[in-house]
Motif scaffolding. Structure first.
Motif, short mmCIF file in Angstrom:
data_model
loop_
_atom_site.label_atom_id
_atom_site.label_comp_id
_atom_site.label_asym_id
_atom_site.label_seq_id
_atom_site.Cartn_x
_atom_site.Cartn_y
_atom_site.Cartn_z
N PRO A 170 40.70 35.34 16.70
CA PRO A 170 39.63 34.51 16.12
C PRO A 170 40.00 33.04 16.01
CG PRO A 170 40.77 35.68 14.40
CD PRO A 170 41.36 36.17 15.69
N TYR A 171 41.20 32.69 16.42
CA TYR A 171 41.60 31.29 16.45
C TYR A 171 42.40 31.05 17.73
CZ TYR A 171 45.92 33.33 14.58
OH TYR A 171 47.04 34.12 14.39
N PRO A 172 42.47 29.81 18.22
CA PRO A 172 43.13 29.55 19.51
C PRO A 172 44.63 29.79 19.45
CG PRO A 172 42.59 27.49 18.42
CD PRO A 172 41.93 28.57 17.62
N LEU A 173 45.12 30.59 20.36
CA LEU A 173 46.55 30.86 20.46
C LEU A 173 47.20 29.84 21.38
CD1 LEU A 173 46.32 34.74 20.91
CD2 LEU A 173 46.70 33.47 18.78
N ILE A 174 48.42 29.45 21.04
CA ILE A 174 49.11 28.44 21.84
C ILE A 174 49.84 29.10 23.00
CG2 ILE A 174 50.81 26.58 21.83
CD1 ILE A 174 50.33 26.25 18.86
N ILE A 175 49.30 28.93 24.19
CA ILE A 175 49.93 29.44 25.41
C ILE A 175 50.51 28.26 26.19
CG2 ILE A 175 49.57 30.65 27.58
CD1 ILE A 175 49.48 32.41 25.07
N SER A 176 49.70 27.24 26.30
CA SER A 176 50.19 25.98 26.90
C SER A 176 49.63 24.83 26.07
CB SER A 176 49.73 25.85 28.35
OG SER A 176 48.35 25.58 28.42
N ILE A 177 50.41 23.80 25.91
CA ILE A 177 50.01 22.66 25.09
C ILE A 177 48.74 22.02 25.63
CG2 ILE A 177 50.66 20.36 24.27
CD1 ILE A 177 52.11 22.62 22.88
N GLY A 178 48.65 21.93 26.96
CA GLY A 178 47.48 21.30 27.58
C GLY A 178 46.20 22.05 27.24
N ALA A 179 46.22 23.38 27.40
CA ALA A 179 45.03 24.19 27.12
C ALA A 179 44.67 24.13 25.64
CB ALA A 179 45.27 25.63 27.56
N TYR A 180 45.70 24.15 24.80
CA TYR A 180 45.48 24.13 23.35
C TYR A 180 44.83 22.82 22.92
CZ TYR A 180 46.50 24.81 18.37
OH TYR A 180 46.40 24.97 17.01
N ILE A 181 45.33 21.73 23.44
CA ILE A 181 44.75 20.42 23.12
C ILE A 181 43.32 20.33 23.66
CG2 ILE A 181 44.90 17.94 23.59
CD1 ILE A 181 47.94 18.23 23.53
N ALA A 182 43.11 20.86 24.87
CA ALA A 182 41.78 20.84 25.47
C ALA A 182 40.78 21.60 24.60
CB ALA A 182 41.83 21.45 26.87
N PHE A 183 41.22 22.73 24.02
CA PHE A 183 40.34 23.50 23.13
C PHE A 183 39.85 22.62 21.98
CE2 PHE A 183 40.01 25.56 19.02
CZ PHE A 183 39.00 26.49 19.25
N TRP A 184 40.79 21.96 21.31
CA TRP A 184 40.42 21.16 20.14
C TRP A 184 39.56 19.97 20.52
CZ3 TRP A 184 40.44 22.97 15.51
CH2 TRP A 184 41.33 24.00 15.17
N VAL A 185 39.82 19.37 21.66
CA VAL A 185 39.01 18.24 22.10
C VAL A 185 37.57 18.69 22.35
CG1 VAL A 185 38.61 16.59 23.97
CG2 VAL A 185 40.92 16.91 23.05
N VAL A 186 37.42 19.80 23.08
CA VAL A 186 36.08 20.31 23.39
C VAL A 186 35.37 20.74 22.11
CG1 VAL A 186 34.79 22.15 24.54
CG2 VAL A 186 36.67 21.00 25.73
N TYR A 187 36.07 21.49 21.27
CA TYR A 187 35.48 21.99 20.02
C TYR A 187 35.01 20.85 19.12
CZ TYR A 187 35.43 23.89 15.25
OH TYR A 187 35.09 24.22 13.97
N ILE A 188 35.85 19.86 18.92
CA ILE A 188 35.50 18.74 18.05
C ILE A 188 34.35 17.92 18.64
CG2 ILE A 188 36.32 16.54 17.11
CD1 ILE A 188 39.09 17.91 16.76
N CYS A 189 34.40 17.68 19.94
CA CYS A 189 33.35 16.89 20.58
C CYS A 189 32.00 17.59 20.50
CB CYS A 189 33.71 16.61 22.04
SG CYS A 189 35.03 15.39 22.25
N VAL A 190 32.00 18.89 20.77
CA VAL A 190 30.74 19.65 20.71
C VAL A 190 30.17 19.67 19.29
CG1 VAL A 190 29.71 21.95 20.92
CG2 VAL A 190 31.22 21.08 22.72
N CYS A 191 31.02 19.96 18.31
CA CYS A 191 30.56 20.04 16.92
C CYS A 191 30.08 18.68 16.41
CB CYS A 191 31.65 20.59 16.02
SG CYS A 191 31.99 22.34 16.29
N LEU A 192 30.81 17.63 16.77
CA LEU A 192 30.39 16.29 16.37
C LEU A 192 29.05 15.93 17.00
CD1 LEU A 192 33.65 14.11 16.47
CD2 LEU A 192 32.24 14.62 14.47
N SER A 193 28.88 16.30 18.26
CA SER A 193 27.63 15.99 18.97
C SER A 193 26.46 16.72 18.33
CB SER A 193 27.74 16.38 20.44
OG SER A 193 28.76 15.64 21.09
#
Length: 205
Positions: A170-193
């Protein structure tokens, strides 16, 4: 709102069925159904019984004339308590889901979170249904403007984890730093929008 609408409104506000109202005033369920569908009108003695039962005047049922007490009550915004309660359920669902997953790594964690959030949305929906119409639009805007962050977190995490980990946490698991950061960027941008769009819509209406 006509007499049929007022009878239906009072009955639903009381939280009773047509059959229960019929029992209270000594008529058949079909009679109540006909009143609410404008097929017939209640006799004056039944209007008096309903006014006593619902705690309103006969003038309100027949003509829609409200007393000062009714007007004061209708001006009271009760949506806030439902919004806060619903938000609390959504937040608790997110936290409990994360804790259960951390302890057991079970798909039950996802289900628990979604159940809590469904209950939260149901509580808010009930509050909106029971509140005065003039408060509903504002309450909807306020609730979803902030709860979009809670309600989308588990679905976003589910998609991310399926794509990158094959798990359903139910929360993002850290597999690679790039993917993990991408998750938060997309999530924050979508919610802010979405929050900003709701905010603009609220102030433009």
């Amino acid at each position: 709102m006509n007499i049929a609408d007022r009878i239906q409104y009072l009955r639903k506000t009381k939280g009773i069925s047509q059959e229960e109202l019929a029992d209270k005033i000594g008529v058949s369920r079909q009679a109540v159904s006909k009143w609410e569908s404008e097929q017939s009108m209640p006799d004056i003695d039944k209007v008096v019984i309903m006014s006593d039962y619902f705690g309103v005047t006969t003038d309100y049922i027949i003509k829609g004339i409200e007393t000062k007490e009714q007007i004061k009550k209708s001006d009271k915004d009760d949506t806030g308590i439902f919004s806060v309660t619903a938000t609390a359920f959504n937040f608790i669902g997110l936290v409990v889901s994360a804790v259960v997953w951390y302890e057991e790594q079970s798909a039950v964690a996802l289900a628990i979170g979604l159940i809590f959030m469904a209950m939260g949305c149901m509580i808010f929906g009930i509050g909106i249904f029971c509140s005065a119409k003039k408060f509903r639009k504002k309450a909807n805007f306020n609730f979803f403007q902030y709860n979009v962050w809670l309600l989308t977190f588990i679905p976003f995490s589910f998609i991310y984890n399926i794509l990158f980990t094959g798990l359903i946490a139910p929360y993002p698991l850290i597999i690679s730093i790039g993917a993990y950061i991408a998750f938060w960027v997309v999530y924050i941008c979508v919610c802010l929008s979405v929050s900003f769009a709701i905010y603009k819509l609220k102030h433009n209406l």
